[in-house]
Design a protein around this motif. Structure first.
Motif, mmCIF file in Angstrom:
data_model
loop_
_atom_site.group_PDB
_atom_site.id
_atom_site.type_symbol
_atom_site.label_atom_id
_atom_site.label_comp_id
_atom_site.label_asym_id
_atom_site.label_seq_id
_atom_site.Cartn_x
_atom_site.Cartn_y
_atom_site.Cartn_z
ATOM 1 N N TYR A 96 -88.469 -4.609 44.516
ATOM 2 C CA TYR A 96 -89.084 -5.934 44.391
ATOM 3 C C TYR A 96 -89.243 -6.239 42.916
ATOM 4 O O TYR A 96 -89.585 -5.364 42.110
ATOM 5 C CB TYR A 96 -90.465 -5.992 45.059
ATOM 6 C CG TYR A 96 -91.202 -7.248 44.674
ATOM 7 C CD1 TYR A 96 -90.881 -8.465 45.257
ATOM 8 C CD2 TYR A 96 -92.163 -7.246 43.669
ATOM 9 C CE1 TYR A 96 -91.506 -9.641 44.866
ATOM 10 C CE2 TYR A 96 -92.794 -8.410 43.265
ATOM 11 C CZ TYR A 96 -92.461 -9.599 43.864
ATOM 12 O OH TYR A 96 -93.072 -10.760 43.455
ATOM 13 N N ARG B 8 -84.242 -10.469 41.485
ATOM 14 C CA ARG B 8 -84.006 -9.995 42.849
ATOM 15 C C ARG B 8 -82.584 -10.321 43.308
ATOM 16 O O ARG B 8 -81.909 -9.484 43.911
ATOM 17 C CB ARG B 8 -85.028 -10.594 43.817
ATOM 18 C CG ARG B 8 -86.456 -10.133 43.559
ATOM 19 C CD ARG B 8 -87.400 -10.488 44.696
ATOM 20 N NE ARG B 8 -87.441 -11.891 45.028
ATOM 21 C CZ ARG B 8 -88.300 -12.780 44.508
ATOM 22 N NH1 ARG B 8 -89.177 -12.393 43.581
ATOM 23 N NH2 ARG B 8 -88.288 -14.039 44.901
ATOM 24 N N ASP C 145 -88.906 -9.852 49.119
ATOM 25 C CA ASP C 145 -89.344 -11.066 48.442
ATOM 26 C C ASP C 145 -90.828 -11.062 48.099
ATOM 27 O O ASP C 145 -91.305 -11.983 47.444
ATOM 28 C CB ASP C 145 -88.998 -12.289 49.291
ATOM 29 C CG ASP C 145 -87.496 -12.541 49.324
ATOM 30 O OD1 ASP C 145 -86.829 -12.332 48.290
ATOM 31 O OD2 ASP C 145 -86.985 -12.940 50.378
ATOM 32 N N THR C 146 -91.557 -10.028 48.551
ATOM 33 C CA THR C 146 -92.964 -9.876 48.179
ATOM 34 C C THR C 146 -93.225 -8.392 47.907
ATOM 35 O O THR C 146 -92.543 -7.527 48.487
ATOM 36 C CB THR C 146 -93.931 -10.347 49.289
ATOM 37 O OG1 THR C 146 -93.826 -9.459 50.411
ATOM 38 C CG2 THR C 146 -93.648 -11.790 49.707
ATOM 39 N N ALA D 142 -92.200 -4.895 50.258
ATOM 40 C CA ALA D 142 -91.436 -3.804 49.648
ATOM 41 C C ALA D 142 -92.014 -2.434 49.959
ATOM 42 O O ALA D 142 -91.276 -1.452 49.996
ATOM 43 C CB ALA D 142 -91.363 -4.000 48.132
#
Length: 114
Positions: free
Chosen positions: A35, A42, A56-57, A61
Motif C-alpha cells: 500500500y 500504487r 487501496d487502503t 493491506a
C-alpha cells in the motif's frame, strides 16, 4: 517452513519497494501485499508487479498479514498505526524501517490497542 506466508508493506517508495522485492526474491511463495498513500505509486507498483496485491487502503493491506513492515516517514507512523488498527490481526508482527525507533514505538503504542 517459512516464518511468514503473508507480508504487508505500507509505503512503497525506495525502501518499501526494496523490501517487497527482497521478500519476493528470497521467499517467492510468500504473498506480498503493498500500500502507498499515492495513487500513482500504487498504479506503478501494479504495473511493475513486485507485489502480489496492491491495496487501496492501509487497513485492507494488513488483513491476514503475518508481518507488516511500515516504510513511511517516522512522522507518519502514528497515523498509519491508527489506519491499520482495526484490521491488523492480533498475532501479526509489526516492524518498521524508521531511523528513530523510540519515537516510532511510542507513536504505535499510542495508536494501537494494547
Amino acid at each position: 517452513m517459512l516464518p511468514f506466508s503473508r507480508v504487508s508493506i505500507i509505503g512503497l517508495g525506495l525502501i518499501g519497494s526494496s523490501v517487497a522485492r527482497a521478500v519476493k526474491a528470497a521467499m517467492p511463495s510468500v504473498r506480498v501485499t503493498g500500500y502507498d498513500a499515492e495513487a500513482h505509486v500504487r498504479e506503478r507498483v501494479r504495473d511493475l508487479g513486485f507485489c502480489d496485491d496492491v491495496a487501496d487502503t492501509p487497513g485492507t493491506a494488513v488483513i491476514d498479514a503475518d508481518l507488516v513492515v511500515l516504510c513511511v516517514p517516522v512522522g507518519a507512523m502514528g497515523s498509519v498505526g491508527e489506519a491499520i488498527r482495526d484490521d491488523l490481526p492480533a498475532e501479526a508482527i509489526v516492524s518498521d524501517v524508521g531511523s528513530s525507533k523510540q519515537s516510532v514505538a511510542e507513536a504505535l503504542a499510542a495508536a494501537l490497542p494494547g
